[in-house]
Design a protein around this motif. Sequence first.
Motif, mmCIF file in Angstrom:
data_model
loop_
_atom_site.group_PDB
_atom_site.id
_atom_site.type_symbol
_atom_site.label_atom_id
_atom_site.label_comp_id
_atom_site.label_asym_id
_atom_site.label_seq_id
_atom_site.Cartn_x
_atom_site.Cartn_y
_atom_site.Cartn_z
ATOM 1 N N ILE A 50 -0.262 -0.595 -12.610
ATOM 2 C CA ILE A 50 -1.437 -0.938 -11.779
ATOM 3 C C ILE A 50 -2.683 -0.954 -12.665
ATOM 4 O O ILE A 50 -3.505 -1.869 -12.621
ATOM 5 C CB ILE A 50 -1.636 0.101 -10.644
ATOM 6 C CG1 ILE A 50 -0.340 0.318 -9.873
ATOM 7 C CG2 ILE A 50 -2.782 -0.306 -9.725
ATOM 8 C CD1 ILE A 50 -0.421 1.380 -8.799
ATOM 9 N N LYS A 65 -2.443 1.689 -3.799
ATOM 10 C CA LYS A 65 -1.044 2.110 -3.702
ATOM 11 C C LYS A 65 -0.786 2.696 -2.301
ATOM 12 O O LYS A 65 0.170 2.312 -1.623
ATOM 13 C CB LYS A 65 -0.733 3.169 -4.764
ATOM 14 C CG LYS A 65 0.720 3.592 -4.739
ATOM 15 C CD LYS A 65 0.961 4.870 -5.481
ATOM 16 C CE LYS A 65 1.213 4.650 -6.950
ATOM 17 N NZ LYS A 65 1.781 5.845 -7.614
ATOM 18 N N THR A 110 -0.605 -0.013 0.224
ATOM 19 C CA THR A 110 0.655 -0.770 0.175
ATOM 20 C C THR A 110 1.746 -0.044 0.959
ATOM 21 O O THR A 110 2.511 -0.653 1.710
ATOM 22 C CB THR A 110 1.087 -0.967 -1.300
ATOM 23 O OG1 THR A 110 0.027 -1.633 -1.971
ATOM 24 C CG2 THR A 110 2.358 -1.775 -1.423
ATOM 25 N N TYR A 137 -0.684 -4.936 -5.394
ATOM 26 C CA TYR A 137 0.346 -4.768 -4.360
ATOM 27 C C TYR A 137 1.728 -5.004 -4.961
ATOM 28 O O TYR A 137 2.651 -4.218 -4.776
ATOM 29 C CB TYR A 137 0.044 -5.764 -3.241
ATOM 30 C CG TYR A 137 1.032 -5.791 -2.098
ATOM 31 C CD1 TYR A 137 0.832 -5.011 -0.961
ATOM 32 C CD2 TYR A 137 2.154 -6.630 -2.136
ATOM 33 C CE1 TYR A 137 1.724 -5.057 0.103
ATOM 34 C CE2 TYR A 137 3.049 -6.678 -1.077
ATOM 35 C CZ TYR A 137 2.826 -5.899 0.038
ATOM 36 O OH TYR A 137 3.701 -5.940 1.093
ATOM 37 N N VAL A 151 2.766 -2.236 -7.315
ATOM 38 C CA VAL A 151 3.238 -1.054 -6.577
ATOM 39 C C VAL A 151 4.687 -1.290 -6.125
ATOM 40 O O VAL A 151 5.551 -0.422 -6.265
ATOM 41 C CB VAL A 151 2.333 -0.763 -5.349
ATOM 42 C CG1 VAL A 151 2.888 0.408 -4.535
ATOM 43 C CG2 VAL A 151 0.907 -0.467 -5.795
#
Length: 621
Positions: A273, A303, A306, A352, A355
């Motif tokens: 990320i 995160k 998500t 996204y 993750v």
Amino acid sequence: MRSADIRKKFIEFYVTQGHAEIPSAPIMPMNDPSTLFTSSGMQPLVPYLLGQKHPVGNRLVNSQKSFRAQDIEEVGDNRHTTFFEMLGNWSLGDYFKKEQLPWIFTFLTGELELDPKRLYVSVFEGNDAVPKDTESIHIWTTLFREAGIEAKLGERIFTYPAKKNWWSRSGEPEKMPPGEPGGPDSEVFFDFGMELGLHEKSIYKDEVCHPNCDCGRFMEIANSVFMQYQKQVDGTLKELSQKNVDFGGGLERMAAATADDPDVFNTDLFAPIIKNLETFSGKKYGSALQETQAMRVIADHLKAATFMINEGLFPGNKQQGYILRRLIRRAVVKIHQLGGAGSKSELGAKVYQAVGEIYDGVYFSSQSQEFLGLSQVLTEEIVRFEKVLKKGMAELSKHETISGTIAFDLLQSFGFPWELTYELALEKGQQVDRDEFQNEFRKHQALSRSAAAGMFKGGLADHSEATTKLHTAHHLLLASLQQLIDPTIKQRGSNITAERLRIDVSFGRKFTSEELQKVEDMVNKKIKENLKVTRVEMPKEVAEKIGAQMEFGTKYPDRVSVYMVGLNESIDPTSATSADYFSAEFCGGPHVSFTGTLGHFTIVKEDASSAGVRRLYAKLA
Ligand code: SER
């Protein structure tokens, strides 16, 4: 060590010690009126810690998705996150200290190969009601001695009062509501090295550092709670009928310890990320404090978002939806501050996806249509907020001095977070009435804290009569909707307080008032029939076969408990068909024994929750 290996090793280690692995519960608990999110592994297990028999046994292990909304403001340092994975093991009235402490020491030093010299432990020092935990001191002393370390009190083993070494969901004994379980705990800290204690905020400069000093040198990586007490209505603590162990250790922190790097954002649970954020902004993680902190906030919040979105949540203005919105908006503010020429929503989509890949096969299938499709929920909210951001900034530029009142208007009209107004004003060289602003800000913080605290008042220990009755009414309502309106209706969310129940169900249009009346009549009829409510344990496939309803987004263990209402008693429940009962749901309870005790049922409100989902509120009187 890769985090996936740590997770695997932990589960395997405890399975070898006779534990059954249970799946992670959702981060948005169903049927738990007292809390918005699952914030520790023990939360879904409260009924079992209080004495109910667990379907898969009395030794359990798992890795639990957890979210702590109360930590939102803390994110930015090297170790705080709102979302984390908690590795947990439990003894439900089975083993206790003399098994748990050696096991966790062996796991940390053997499986994770942490140097025992780098480990420090703390135990409960005792108070008027509960004695000092000398047994744990003795066990730790022996364990360290066997590892060749003379573990002295105050040097390697530390004792602390309840504020530090007592665990319940509400904190120290005086804060526990009646019914809440808790107990003394014993924590393990990893020492990242003396030099970390030497930065200016450290109290280590002037006195001997200790595990709880918060200077950054030590990090708590493991917590064994000896959950053996329950708070009573008269304020005292009573021994539970069983002595439990509730262990929790953050996967992110264990990964940091194995890497000997105190920054959890450098682990493989965050690195992909952060990479996206570096590319977007052209800034390097770790070079400037403010940018590093911004990247940590963005990485953590997106995160968490998500995970929530993949459990079916949409950004909204209330409860969980509001927290999701706040996480996304706060992340967008930080992206704005971080700078970068690209599109924020495209960055959101990349994060996204990153993750998804980090947790591929564990919590997500990152290439599945379902996962890919839900990315839109995040990107749409980012786009929506960017518009708000523009309008708010235009409003901001109309004022020379930004007072607390203007900041409050900006919050009310544009949902502009306080810190955003403050930071943007400073950035643009505007005058900020700091005192007034900070006063308002503190008031706002206190309000949101007390609102959050209100959600933690009792957990599943809130097995109050009113809540239990509404829970049973909830099952009757779902079954009535399916039987009278549409058999394909599914539960998409649920929330029960002592005053009312709320259910979200998949349904493409508004229910008519005639339909709602019919459903209400059916529930009242089933209440009058005084149907028996039966709890039956069975293998998961059997529960599915007999048509028991599952909760959306929940993974279940191999053996489950099913609550059946109005079961034909001449039938073996494991071979029942839908004609043999009125309702059957996968559920941990609790419920009333007979529906006749529920009283009169009324649907009080129906509205849209999100696309294709309707929300109903109902009461009992
Ligand atoms: N419940 C304890 C915690 O959350 C240990 O699992 O730290």
